[in-house]
Write an enzyme that holds these catalytic residues in place. Structure first.
Site, PDB file in Angstrom:
ATOM      1  N   GLY A   3      98.182   7.815  40.651  1.00 48.01           N
ATOM      2  CA  GLY A   3      98.629   7.150  41.197  1.00 48.01           C
ATOM      3  C   GLY A   3      99.183   5.795  39.718  1.00 48.01           C
ATOM      4  O   GLY A   3      99.029   5.339  40.105  1.00 48.01           O
ATOM      5  N   GLY A   6     101.306   2.948  39.837  1.00 46.91           N
ATOM      6  CA  GLY A   6     100.978   1.492  40.487  1.00 46.91           C
ATOM      7  C   GLY A   6     100.569   0.730  38.994  1.00 46.91           C
ATOM      8  O   GLY A   6     100.203   1.259  37.917  1.00 46.91           O
ATOM      9  N   MET A   8      97.536  -0.588  38.686  1.00 47.22           N
ATOM     10  CA  MET A   8      96.474  -0.118  37.878  1.00 47.22           C
ATOM     11  C   MET A   8      96.693   1.068  37.494  1.00 47.22           C
ATOM     12  O   MET A   8      96.285   1.388  36.140  1.00 47.22           O
ATOM     13  CB  MET A   8      95.298   0.139  39.048  1.00 47.22           C
ATOM     14  CG  MET A   8      94.837  -1.367  39.447  1.00 47.22           C
ATOM     15  SD  MET A   8      94.479  -2.264  38.240  1.00 47.22           S
ATOM     16  CE  MET A   8      92.300  -1.057  38.131  1.00 47.22           C
ATOM     17  N   GLY A  69      88.441   4.249  41.709  1.00 38.39           N
ATOM     18  CA  GLY A  69      88.841   2.097  42.353  1.00 38.39           C
ATOM     19  C   GLY A  69      89.220   1.829  43.117  1.00 38.39           C
ATOM     20  O   GLY A  69      89.236   0.646  43.444  1.00 38.39           O
ATOM     21  N   THR A  70      89.827   2.917  44.121  1.00 39.23           N
ATOM     22  CA  THR A  70      91.106   2.817  44.774  1.00 39.23           C
ATOM     23  C   THR A  70      89.801   2.089  46.315  1.00 39.23           C
ATOM     24  O   THR A  70      88.874   2.357  46.008  1.00 39.23           O
ATOM     25  CB  THR A  70      91.057   3.836  45.892  1.00 39.23           C
ATOM     26  OG1 THR A  70      92.043   4.545  44.260  1.00 39.23           O
ATOM     27  CG2 THR A  70      91.711   3.719  47.485  1.00 39.23           C
ATOM     28  N   HIS A 126      93.412 -12.599  46.193  1.00 38.72           N
ATOM     29  CA  HIS A 126      94.805 -12.158  46.005  1.00 38.72           C
ATOM     30  C   HIS A 126      96.364 -11.964  45.971  1.00 38.72           C
ATOM     31  O   HIS A 126      96.820 -12.339  46.649  1.00 38.72           O
ATOM     32  CB  HIS A 126      94.587 -10.181  46.003  1.00 38.72           C
ATOM     33  CG  HIS A 126      93.001  -9.746  45.837  1.00 38.72           C
ATOM     34  ND1 HIS A 126      92.387  -9.962  46.621  1.00 38.72           N
ATOM     35  CD2 HIS A 126      92.241  -8.957  44.232  1.00 38.72           C
ATOM     36  CE1 HIS A 126      90.883  -9.487  46.146  1.00 38.72           C
ATOM     37  NE2 HIS A 126      91.453  -8.669  44.687  1.00 38.72           N
ATOM     38  N   LYS A 130      99.389  -6.641  47.778  1.00 37.14           N
ATOM     39  CA  LYS A 130      97.660  -6.118  47.810  1.00 37.14           C
ATOM     40  C   LYS A 130      97.798  -5.860  49.217  1.00 37.14           C
ATOM     41  O   LYS A 130      98.221  -5.964  50.579  1.00 37.14           O
ATOM     42  CB  LYS A 130      96.798  -6.391  48.289  1.00 37.14           C
ATOM     43  CG  LYS A 130      94.966  -6.482  47.622  1.00 37.14           C
ATOM     44  CD  LYS A 130      93.981  -6.728  47.292  1.00 37.14           C
ATOM     45  CE  LYS A 130      92.823  -6.141  47.978  1.00 37.14           C
ATOM     46  NZ  LYS A 130      92.512  -5.321  47.736  1.00 37.14           N
ATOM     47  N   GLY A 136      87.955  -5.167  48.942  1.00 35.87           N
ATOM     48  CA  GLY A 136      86.983  -3.775  48.699  1.00 35.87           C
ATOM     49  C   GLY A 136      85.418  -4.640  48.431  1.00 35.87           C
ATOM     50  O   GLY A 136      84.551  -4.616  48.179  1.00 35.87           O
ATOM     51  N   THR A 137      86.388  -5.577  47.113  1.00 33.31           N
ATOM     52  CA  THR A 137      85.056  -6.722  46.304  1.00 33.31           C
ATOM     53  C   THR A 137      84.279  -7.245  47.567  1.00 33.31           C
ATOM     54  O   THR A 137      82.926  -7.572  46.937  1.00 33.31           O
ATOM     55  CB  THR A 137      85.340  -7.383  45.332  1.00 33.31           C
ATOM     56  OG1 THR A 137      86.430  -5.795  44.137  1.00 33.31           O
ATOM     57  CG2 THR A 137      84.560  -7.459  44.067  1.00 33.31           C
TER      58      THR A 137
HETATM   59  N1  LIG Z   1      88.330  -0.894  41.460  1.00 28.96           N
HETATM   60  C1  LIG Z   1      89.043  -1.855  41.289  1.00 28.96           C
HETATM   61  O1  LIG Z   1      88.745  -2.482  40.069  1.00 28.96           O
HETATM   62  C2  LIG Z   1      90.236  -2.202  41.693  1.00 28.96           C
HETATM   63  C3  LIG Z   1      91.085  -3.340  40.587  1.00 28.96           C
HETATM   64  C4  LIG Z   1      92.671  -3.360  40.859  1.00 28.96           C
HETATM   65  C5  LIG Z   1      92.931  -2.818  42.010  1.00 28.96           C
HETATM   66  N2  LIG Z   1      91.774  -1.891  43.277  1.00 28.96           N
HETATM   67  C6  LIG Z   1      92.360  -0.496  43.669  1.00 28.96           C
HETATM   68  O2  LIG Z   1      93.519   0.502  43.473  1.00 28.96           O
HETATM   69  C7  LIG Z   1      94.332   0.605  44.477  1.00 28.96           C
HETATM   70  C8  LIG Z   1      95.605   0.310  43.937  1.00 28.96           C
HETATM   71  O3  LIG Z   1      95.633  -0.485  43.974  1.00 28.96           O
HETATM   72  P1  LIG Z   1      97.144  -1.074  42.990  1.00 28.96           P
HETATM   73  O4  LIG Z   1      97.311  -2.832  42.873  1.00 28.96           O
HETATM   74  O5  LIG Z   1      97.561   0.242  41.254  1.00 28.96           O
HETATM   75  O6  LIG Z   1      98.486  -0.633  44.148  1.00 28.96           O
HETATM   76  P2  LIG Z   1     100.026   0.000  43.660  1.00 28.96           P
HETATM   77  O7  LIG Z   1     100.425   0.672  44.996  1.00 28.96           O
HETATM   78  O8  LIG Z   1      99.960  -0.794  42.484  1.00 28.96           O
HETATM   79  O9  LIG Z   1     100.034   1.449  43.105  1.00 28.96           O
HETATM   80  C9  LIG Z   1      98.446   3.161  43.968  1.00 28.96           C
HETATM   81  C10 LIG Z   1      99.931   3.904  42.925  1.00 28.96           C
HETATM   82  O10 LIG Z   1      99.307   4.893  43.990  1.00 28.96           O
HETATM   83  C11 LIG Z   1     100.332   5.557  44.160  1.00 28.96           C
HETATM   84  N3  LIG Z   1      99.675   6.321  45.821  1.00 28.96           N
HETATM   85  C12 LIG Z   1      99.684   6.525  46.994  1.00 28.96           C
HETATM   86  N4  LIG Z   1      99.650   7.344  47.226  1.00 28.96           N
HETATM   87  C13 LIG Z   1      99.127   8.491  45.918  1.00 28.96           C
HETATM   88  C14 LIG Z   1      98.611   9.883  46.564  1.00 28.96           C
HETATM   89  N5  LIG Z   1      98.488  10.910  47.140  1.00 28.96           N
HETATM   90  N6  LIG Z   1      98.755  10.689  45.262  1.00 28.96           N
HETATM   91  C15 LIG Z   1      98.666   9.788  43.916  1.00 28.96           C
HETATM   92  N7  LIG Z   1      99.420   8.809  43.905  1.00 28.96           N
HETATM   93  C16 LIG Z   1      99.861   8.234  45.078  1.00 28.96           C
HETATM   94  C17 LIG Z   1     101.613   4.776  44.699  1.00 28.96           C
HETATM   95  O11 LIG Z   1     102.341   5.564  44.668  1.00 28.96           O
HETATM   96  C18 LIG Z   1     101.385   3.819  43.633  1.00 28.96           C
HETATM   97  O12 LIG Z   1     102.418   4.083  42.641  1.00 28.96           O
HETATM   98  C19 LIG Z   1      94.042  -0.128  45.489  1.00 28.96           C
HETATM   99  O13 LIG Z   1      93.240   0.115  46.567  1.00 28.96           O
HETATM  100  C20 LIG Z   1      93.246  -1.721  45.202  1.00 28.96           C
HETATM  101  O14 LIG Z   1      92.462  -2.224  46.750  1.00 28.96           O
HETATM  102  C21 LIG Z   1      91.025  -1.465  42.217  1.00 28.96           C
HETATM  103  O1  LIG Z   2      94.704  -5.727  42.961  1.00 30.91           O
HETATM  104  C1  LIG Z   2      93.780  -4.988  44.054  1.00 30.91           C
HETATM  105  O2  LIG Z   2      94.106  -4.977  44.773  1.00 30.91           O
HETATM  106  C2  LIG Z   2      92.368  -5.244  43.772  1.00 30.91           C
HETATM  107  N1  LIG Z   2      91.599  -4.761  44.530  1.00 30.91           N
HETATM  108  C3  LIG Z   2      90.078  -4.215  44.648  1.00 30.91           C
HETATM  109  C4  LIG Z   2      89.189  -4.638  45.218  1.00 30.91           C
HETATM  110  O3  LIG Z   2      90.481  -4.885  46.830  1.00 30.91           O
HETATM  111  O4  LIG Z   2      88.437  -5.366  45.540  1.00 30.91           O
HETATM  112  C5  LIG Z   2      89.329  -5.091  43.132  1.00 30.91           C
HETATM  113  C6  LIG Z   2      90.552  -6.383  42.570  1.00 30.91           C
HETATM  114  C7  LIG Z   2      91.764  -5.772  42.258  1.00 30.91           C
END
Ligand SMILES: NC(=O)c1ccc[n+]([C@@H]2O[C@H](COP(=O)([O-])OP(=O)(O)OC[C@H]3O[C@@H](n4cnc5c(N)ncnc54)[C@H](O)[C@@H]3O)[C@@H](O)[C@H]2O)c1
Ligand SMILES: O=C(O)C1=N[C@H](C(=O)O)CCC1
Length: 240
Positions: A3, A6, A8, A69-70, A126, A130, A136-137
């Site tokens: 990812g 993206g 993150m 983190g996904t 958010h 998103k 997820g949180t």
């Molecule tokens: N756990 C945490 O602290 C936390 C924090 C922020 C976001 N997130 C989660 O992280 C995930 C991504 O968030 P984001 O805002 O970066 O999203 P985003 O859309 O900006 O980035 C996701 C990236 O993944 C790529 N992608 C999709 N399928 C793929 C695959 N099969 N293989 C490789 N890359 C692939 C997309 O092309 C994109 O570039 C979400 O599920 C979000 O909720 C979690």
């Molecule tokens: O930006 C997002 O997407 C985030 N996803 C996570 C969630 O779904 O809890 C963590 C916070 C940011």
């Protein structure tokens, strides 16, 4: 880094490059060849709820530890990952819905409060790009609240609503109501509200920038090297 293009993924790639004890071995985004990660000790996944299980299966099959983190992890999904790991003693996977220290602390404080209040609701806010709702949180928080309430022998508090527009009272997760707000300008925010006799308690966390998640992600990368099996939630790594 899975990812990597993206919001993150690009922030994590920068953080790994800035960490003296880490080396960025490879980056993969959608449609790219995952075998460029085959030399990695740890892979980090911030992709999409629909992509993450296939990525995890690939990583486990190739003996690569994972920090994920996904979002989108149900108990069924977690059980599937445990099954894949069963044949791989020594291999670790860390899945955390939120890597920000304050978010993890907010969940822990909410868990502590839950046994004193039968009535609790979660509001997550958010950015409007998103992919999933609720966050997820928020889903994780709701499950923690419900468990703490059950353990304290509390039933969900009374709610006299008999007539409502669909969705007005949010989504029910494990008997806890969760409300999702999406607005440009926001990053990631959560409020956990409790109501009791003549009082309310609100616990709020705000991620103002994605750098807030980086210390937790880097800690997860270091810790997964010495944690076999599946760990769910950064609270377990922080030993809260
Ligand atoms: N756990 C945490 O602290 C936390 C924090 C922020 C976001 N997130 C989660 O992280 C995930 C991504 O968030 P984001 O805002 O970066 O999203 P985003 O859309 O900006 O980035 C996701 C990236 O993944 C790529 N992608 C999709 N399928 C793929 C695959 N099969 N293989 C490789 N890359 C692939 C997309 O092309 C994109 O570039 C979400 O599920 C979000 O909720 C979690
Ligand atoms: O930006 C997002 O997407 C985030 N996803 C996570 C969630 O779904 O809890 C963590 C916070 C940011």
């Amino acid at each position: 880094m899975l990812g990597a293009q993206g919001r993150m993924g690009s922030t994590v790639a920068n953080a790994v490059e800035g960490a003296a004890d880490m080396k960025l071995v490879g980056t993969v985004d959608a449609g790219e060849d995952r075998s460029r990660l085959d030399e990695a000790e740890v892979a980090v996944d911030f992709t999409h709820p629909e992509a993450v299980m296939d990525n995890l299966r690939y990583l486990i099959e190739h003996d690569i530890r994972a920090v994920v983190g996904t979002t989108g992890f149900t108990e069924d999904r977690l059980e599937t990952v445990r099954g894949w790991l069963a044949g791989k003693p020594g291999l670790g996977v860390l899945i955390a819905p939120n890597f920000a220290l304050g978010a993890v602390l907010a969940m822990r404080f909410a868990q502590q409060a839950a046994r004193f209040y039968a009535s609790a609701e979660v509001i997550e806010l958010h950015h409007n790009r998103k992919a999933d709702a609720p966050s997820g949180t928020a889903a994780h928080t709701a499950r923690l609240l419900a468990r703490a309430r059950r353990e304290a022998g509390l039933e969900p508090g009374p709610d006299a609503t008999t007539s409502e527009v669909d969705g007005a009272r949010g989504a029910l997760i494990d008997d806890v109501r969760v409300h999702a707000v999406r607005l440009p300008g926001l990053v990631a925010h959560e409020e956990i509200l409790f109501g009791g006799e003549g009082e309310t308690l609100t616990i709020r966390h705000d991620s103002m920038d994605r750098t807030s998640f980086m210390p937790g992600v880097l800690l997860g990368v270091r810790e997964v090297l010495r944690r076999p099996g599946l760990t769910v939630g950064l609270e377990n790594v922080l030993e809260l």
